[in-house]
Design a protein around this motif. Structure first.
Motif, PDB file in Angstrom:
ATOM      1  N   ALA A 705       1.671  54.987  -0.590  1.00 43.78           N
ATOM      2  CA  ALA A 705       2.171  53.967   0.782  1.00 43.78           C
ATOM      3  C   ALA A 705       1.578  54.575   2.399  1.00 43.78           C
ATOM      4  O   ALA A 705       1.289  54.153   3.551  1.00 43.78           O
ATOM      5  N   SER A 706       1.180  55.660   1.903  1.00 44.84           N
ATOM      6  CA  SER A 706       0.846  56.677   3.841  1.00 44.84           C
ATOM      7  C   SER A 706      -0.006  57.770   2.770  1.00 44.84           C
ATOM      8  O   SER A 706       0.420  58.083   1.253  1.00 44.84           O
ATOM      9  N   THR A 731      -5.925  54.233   6.941  1.00 46.74           N
ATOM     10  CA  THR A 731      -4.878  53.162   6.127  1.00 46.74           C
ATOM     11  C   THR A 731      -4.918  52.633   5.194  1.00 46.74           C
ATOM     12  O   THR A 731      -5.532  52.591   4.625  1.00 46.74           O
ATOM     13  N   SER A 733      -3.010  50.010   2.656  1.00 48.57           N
ATOM     14  CA  SER A 733      -2.848  48.603   2.091  1.00 48.57           C
ATOM     15  C   SER A 733      -3.029  48.437   0.881  1.00 48.57           C
ATOM     16  O   SER A 733      -4.436  48.115   0.503  1.00 48.57           O
ATOM     17  N   THR A 734      -1.704  48.754  -0.212  1.00 48.37           N
ATOM     18  CA  THR A 734      -1.651  48.781  -1.205  1.00 48.37           C
ATOM     19  C   THR A 734      -2.603  49.606  -2.268  1.00 48.37           C
ATOM     20  O   THR A 734      -3.552  49.199  -3.248  1.00 48.37           O
ATOM     21  N   GLY A 735      -3.136  50.609  -1.875  1.00 51.95           N
ATOM     22  CA  GLY A 735      -3.700  51.418  -1.797  1.00 51.95           C
ATOM     23  C   GLY A 735      -3.697  52.382  -3.134  1.00 51.95           C
ATOM     24  O   GLY A 735      -2.243  52.715  -3.459  1.00 51.95           O
ATOM     25  N   GLY A 766      -8.204  49.697  -1.328  1.00 48.25           N
ATOM     26  CA  GLY A 766      -7.087  49.460  -0.636  1.00 48.25           C
ATOM     27  C   GLY A 766      -6.370  50.551   0.570  1.00 48.25           C
ATOM     28  O   GLY A 766      -5.959  51.051   1.283  1.00 48.25           O
TER      29      GLY A 766
END
Length: 1005
Positions: A705-706, A731, A733-735, A766
């Protein structure tokens, strides 16, 4: 009266207020005496109180042999040829007989009941009123005769034997319980009202009361106020009793006009109340009343009923309010229903499971009660009559919990439980005179059968069956059960820990709902097959197969510990766990879904999957332990997954773990599947060669998430080879990042002598614009050649990027990357260029490309390439390379005619022998508001021209993502002083209040 009476009586008064404690709670599971039929008996010293002129005798008896002989239940007779006293016999003709002595020489007045002796628990009562003998079997008068009686005046009273003169004889074969001697003549109604419950011992005219409450020793205590204790001879056995266990009988209602009325003695209805009943309906009609309250001069009603196949509770006090169950009440099947009203809260329970709730603030005025129907204005209401059987109605003045409802529903009560307002056992016999439904509590709120035929409407009940365990541990032994027979597969079964009882240890079990009480420890070797729910409040362990094979959803509940041999799910409607459990052998998913819920399922064997499935959730835990063989884990989402089995497990579907992946022992083989770890997931244990994730096929996926670091505990099933990804920027994003491991030399690694026989494949989705520090660990056995000459490399798009010399002390490949692909190690010549950075920035209406290398080997030149879509590339120009270098080399190239919009740039480094290596791709947006940044590399002051974007905020970050400087810039002050910063590569981020942003790399010399 024997010696010590006054002292003991005084002690009892002080301790109990002359209220004698019963032998057991809940009306069953106390003790009985088992007589051997050859020489065992109880003798009570003579007392005139036990030999009154008029009297009543009662006992619960279970004959277990001795046919063709006289078997005495209780005897009190004189010697010296006098025929005085009384006797109850299981006679030689196998009928119950009552004998009284007429004081003649050898003459007895014998009353034959005409009722055959059976091997089931039977209540026998005999009375003499001064002229007439009477016999009652199970509360029904069966015979009477005018006869004489003279009392025994000298000899002891005996239980379990008769006498020939002074010598015991006519020994009883079987069990005797609840012996009562009264100095008055009990009526049939009194016998029926008291026969199914224990006495307090202080009842009027009770001169002898033998509860068989001792449970051990050689003394039989008299629980009456007279205290004439007996002595055991030749060891009659203390055993658990089923004398007062139930159920035995129920009432059958015709659904047209049958009901039971309560008008003068009405159980009270209050704002806090619990109502329970067992029912077996024969028709799913509309509004069939099980129990209702009403008013003789009004329309107010409270209704406990079935309605169109649902269980419903409602109140009408000029407006109607109700709540109905979601479960269907099926016809022809016993079901337990309960409602708990606590103030305004109303909760329904079906078979002990909550199934509906609401709030009601109604407070109707009521003055009558009806079972099996409903009355308004004292008038029975047509079309409200109940069709079917009703048993075990209980009314409490307390709000019973679900656990209490469960604990009590499969056993009879004693009648004096705290908060019990009324208790109807329905255990009267089929006889024309049995028109009263008796309340077993001291309140004696009896009801009257109306429009009913007692001789046929009293019917045998099988609502539940309770384990007594008086004989042995054999499940199939009928004598171990309250009903006198082993339970059918359609019955509810309760297992309780009675004093002195045996727990079932063998035999296959089939039941509907299965309950193990608190304190019960059941260790079993047979199979358990259920069509209903499993509830364990004690301890249940079986080496057999526990099969859930119902047609509606089944539930595993309780507060106790459960260990099954094999757990089999064969129910298309599914099985839900609301309690943790363990399987010592295996889990078999035949049909339907096993839902783990917020619990822990521990499997010490295999998982066998046919058409069934396994579901979990954010709080579900699954543990594999034991020494079983490796097994396949089907697709499931879990909180924690723990592997503590040396033989490991194999994934049979996609598995997600959001909590902790525990790797204590064994290999977790991905088997071409994906094991996903949530953003907050962690690992535990100490992964090593014998315990890790085998990622040689499939992928171990970690969600981010980060920024943050995660060590992927992967290997090839033999060798542990973890890889750590530490995102320091990016960055998200649902990564997620995927890791796969291949235990051979990379097919594109052209190293001839020195290389690793192992590579890691990393991909992501993501996560964009990231910087990630990679650390991959290899084993000594992976090294071919010399480790000292190995360089780490990242393979992408047909080329290698050097990550630098490996750390030989720790067997590590390390490097910082902005994209993923394959990672391994090989010879220096295979990874000729070690890129430090590559940037592209707008400046003076052009794009200035800057790059640097830390090491070059046989490098010839760099082609500068540009693309608008990253698919088609054109060469803009060529820059000559240094050739061979191990120091920092800086290069630059201007794109004089940049693309309007976003352009993509890369470098093709070409070796002297024609081989080439590609750099990473950088993107740059060319527009009017370009940024100029110079000098770069910089030693002291860095000037930043932002083309009208001032004021802007400038932040400077090192390569570990740490901010080292922040400053606001405007046209009057466009510089940053970097003199005190250490040499290295930095990232500068610019933004203003209007949302404009820009990022560039800066080299500090």
């Amino acid at each position: 009266m024997n010696f010590g009476f006054w002292f003991r009586l005084f002690a009892l008064v002080i301790l109990f207020g002359i209220c004698f404690s019963p032998k057991s709670s809940f009306g069953q599971g106390g003790y009985t005496l088992d007589f051997n039929g050859s020489n065992s008996y109880v003798e009570i010293p003579y007392d005139a109180a036990l030999n009154p002129a008029t009297f009543s005798l009662e006992a619960w008896v279970k004959v277990e042999g001795g046919a063709g002989a006289y078997r005495s239940v209780i005897t009190s007779r004189s010697t010296s040829g006098l025929t005085t006293g009384y006797m109850i016999y299981a006679a030689a003709d196998n009928n119950w007989q009552f004998w009284t002595g007429d004081n003649g020489a050898g003459t007895w007045d014998v009353l034959n009941s005409g009722v055959s002796v059976s091997d089931t628990w039977t209540h026998v009562a005999c009375t003499y009123d001064g002229s007439t003998q009477r016999i009652y079997i199970n509360g029904v008068e069966v015979a009477s005769s005018a006869n004489s009686y003279f009392a025994n005046t000298t000899m002891p009273t005996r239980i379990g034997t008769g006498a020939t003169e002074s010598t015991p004889d006519f020994y009883f074969n079987g069990k005797i319980d609840e012996v009562r001697i009264w100095s008055d003549v009990r009526s049939e109604a009194e016998i029926q009202a008291y026969m199914n419950k224990e006495l307090t011992g202080s009842e009027s005219n009770l001169v002898g009361y033998y509860q068989m409450s001792d449970g051990s020793g050689t003394t039989l205590t008299d629980n009456s106020a007279d205290i004439n204790d007996g002595t055991l001879y030749n060891s009659p056995s203390w055993k658990t009793s089923a004398a007062l266990a139930g159920p035995r009988m129920a009432l059958d209602f015709d659904g047209s006009d049958d009901y039971i009325s309560f008008d003068s003695d009405v159980p009270s209805y209050s704002s806090t109340i619990t109502i329970e009943a067992w029912i077996k309906t024969s028709d799913l009609q509309i509004e069939n009343e099980i129990l209702s309250w009403g008013h003789s001069a009004g329309a107010n009603v409270v209704e406990f009923r079935t309605n169109s196949g649902k269980f419903e509770f409602g109140i009408d006090d000029n407006t109607w309010g109700s709540v109905a169950s979601s479960a269907t009440v099926c016809t022809g099947e016993w079901v337990h229903l309960a409602v708990v009203k606590n103030g305004t809260s109303v909760v329904l329970y079906v078979n002990g499971t909550q199934d509906g709730s609401t709030t009601m603030s109604k407070s109707p005025t009521l003055n009558n009660m009806t079972i099996g129907g409903m009355r308004k204005n004292a008038t029975p209401q047509a079309n409200y009559y109940f069709p079917g059987q009703i048993d075990e109605i209980r009314i409490w003045s307390t709000a019973r919990t679900e656990a209490e409802i469960r604990a009590y529903k499969d056993r009879a009560l004693d009648g004096d439980e705290s908060g019990l307002v009324a208790y109807y056992r329905f255990d009267q016999q089929a006889d024309a005179g049995n028109t009263t439904l008796y309340d077993m509590t001291s309140s004696a709120k009896h009801g009257t059968l109306t429009n009913m035929t007692p001789a046929s409407d009293w019917v045998a009940a099988t609502s539940f069956n309770t384990w007594i365990g008086s004989e042995d541990s054999d499940w199939s032994n009928a004598a171990n059960w309250s009903s006198g027979s082993a339970p059918a597969s359609t019955e509810d079964v309760g297992i309780f820990e009675w004093s002195g009882s045996n727990m079932p240890a063998s035999g296959n079990i089939s039941a509907r709902n299965f309950y193990v009480a608190s304190g019960a420890i059941l260790s079993h070797s047979g199979n358990l097959t259920l069509s209903g729910d499993y509830y364990n409040a004690g301890s249940f362990t079986t080496t057999g197969n526990v099969t859930f094979s119902g047609s509606a959803t089944q539930t595993i509940l309780g507060t106790g510990t459960s260990t099954f041999g094999t757990l089999t799910i064969n129910n298309t409607a599914g099985v839900t766990m609301e309690k943790s459990l363990t399987t010592s052998t295996s889990l078999t998913l035949t049909n339907g879904t096993l839902s783990i819920g917020a619990n822990t399922l521990t499997i010490n064997g295999a998982i066998s999957q046919t058409s069934g499935s396994l579901t979990g959730g954010s709080a579900s835990n699954l543990t594999f332990g034991g020494s079983g063989a490796s097994t396949s884990l089907p697709a499931v989402t879990l909180n924690n997954l723990t592997l503590n089995r040396a033989n490991g497990i194999t994934l049979g579907g996609a598995v997600t773990v959001n909590g902790v992946l525990g790797l204590s022992a064994g290999i977790l083989d991905l088997n071409s599947q994906t094991l996903s770890l949530g953003t907050a997931a962690t690992t535990s244990g100490s992964p090593a060669n014998s315990n890790h994730v085998d990622a040689s096929s499939g992928a171990l996926r970690k969600y981010y998430a980060s920024t943050g670091s995660f060590a992927f505990p992967v290997g090839d099933g033999t060798t542990y080879s973890p890889i750590t990804l530490n995102f320091t920027a990016g960055t998200f994003s649902t990564g997620y990042a995927n890791v796969n491991l291949t235990a051979i030399k990379h097919p594109n690694n052209t190293s001839a002598c020195d290389y690793l026989n192992r590579y890691w494949t990393v991909s992501s989705s993501g996560i964009s614009s990231f910087t990630c520090a990679v650390s991959a660990q290899y084993a000594n056995g992976d090294i071919s050649g010399s480790e000292g000459t190995l360089y780490g490399g990242k393979y992408s798009a047909g080329d290698w990027t050097s990550l630098g010399v490996v750390t030989t002390a720790d067997n590590l490949i390390t490097g910082t990357v902005s994209s993923f692909s394959d990672f391994t190690a090989g010879e220096e010549s295979v990874f000729p260029v070690e890129w430090v950075y590559f940037t592209a920035q707008p400046k003076d209406k052009k794009i200035l490309l800057d790059w640097a290398t830390a090491r070059e080997h046989n490098s010839d030149f760099f082609d500068v390439e540009r693309s608008v879509n990253q698919n088609e590339w054109i060469t803009l120009g060529q820059v000559k390379a240094v050739g061979n270098s191990i120091s920092l080399q800086n290069y630059t190239f201007p794109d004089e005619t940049p693309i309007n919009g976003v352009g993509y740039y890369r470098l093709r480094q070409v070796d002297i022998d024609g081989g080439f290596h590609l750099s990473s791709v950088v993107a740059v947006s060319f527009q009017s508001d370009m940024v100029s940044l110079y000098p770069n590399p910089v030693q002291d002051k860095l000037t930043i021209e932002t083309q009208g974007q001032t004021p802007v905020t400038a932040r400077l970050f090192d390569m570990q993502g740490r901010m080292v400087m922040q400053q606001t810039l405007n046209s009057g002050n466009p510089t940053l002083s970097v003199h005190n910063l250490p040499s290295g590569i930095y990232l500068i981020r610019l933004h203003n209040a209007k949302g404009w942003t820009q990022e560039m790399k800066v080299v500090k010399e």
